[in-house]
Design a protein around this motif. Structure first.
Motif: not given
Length: 131
Positions: A93-105
């Motif tokens: 699970d080691t990683a850089v984690y990012y979040c991002a936005a969209e209208e739908n999954c």
């Protein structure tokens, strides 16, 4: 313009837990689906989880097979924040984690939205799972 900032990463031993936060500014998260992604060294960025927009009562959540049963995504629109609770962490699970936005999954054919369709990417937070 919507801006997202991730936090909560760190160093944790295998089997441990972390909770990541994705906080929004410059706009409201209410109308957005929010995805969590990660990128390990030498690997492509991959989707981890996504939570739909909603009416405050019902949200749909999606997980990559590799994290299903260990990670939980949630959102608090009042705090303009999405969370990723990560339990039973593994070295992979080691990683850089990012979040991002969209209208739908999901796309109209119910397949996961392409990574490239997400916007307002944060700067990422490092998660390292190691003994």
């Amino acid at each position: 313009q919507l801006q997202l900032v991730e936090s909560g990463g760190g160093l944790v031993q295998p089997g441990g837990s972390l909770r990541l936060s994705c906080a929004a500014s410059g706009g409201t998260l209410d109308g957005y689906a929010i995805g969590w992604f990660r990128q390990a060294p030498g690997k492509e960025r991959e989707g981890v989880s996504c939570i739909s927009s909603g009416d405050g009562n019902t949200y749909y959540t999606y997980y990559a097979n590799s994290v299903k049963g260990r990670f939980t995504i949630s959102r608090n629109n009042a705090k303009n924040t999405v969370y990723l609770q990560m339990d039973s962490l593994k070295p992979e699970d080691t990683a850089v984690y990012y979040c991002a936005a969209e209208e739908n999954c999901l796309d109209s054919d119910y397949s996961p939205k392409a990574l490239g369709s997400f916007g307002s990417w944060g700067q990422g937070t490092q998660v390292t799972v190691s003994s």
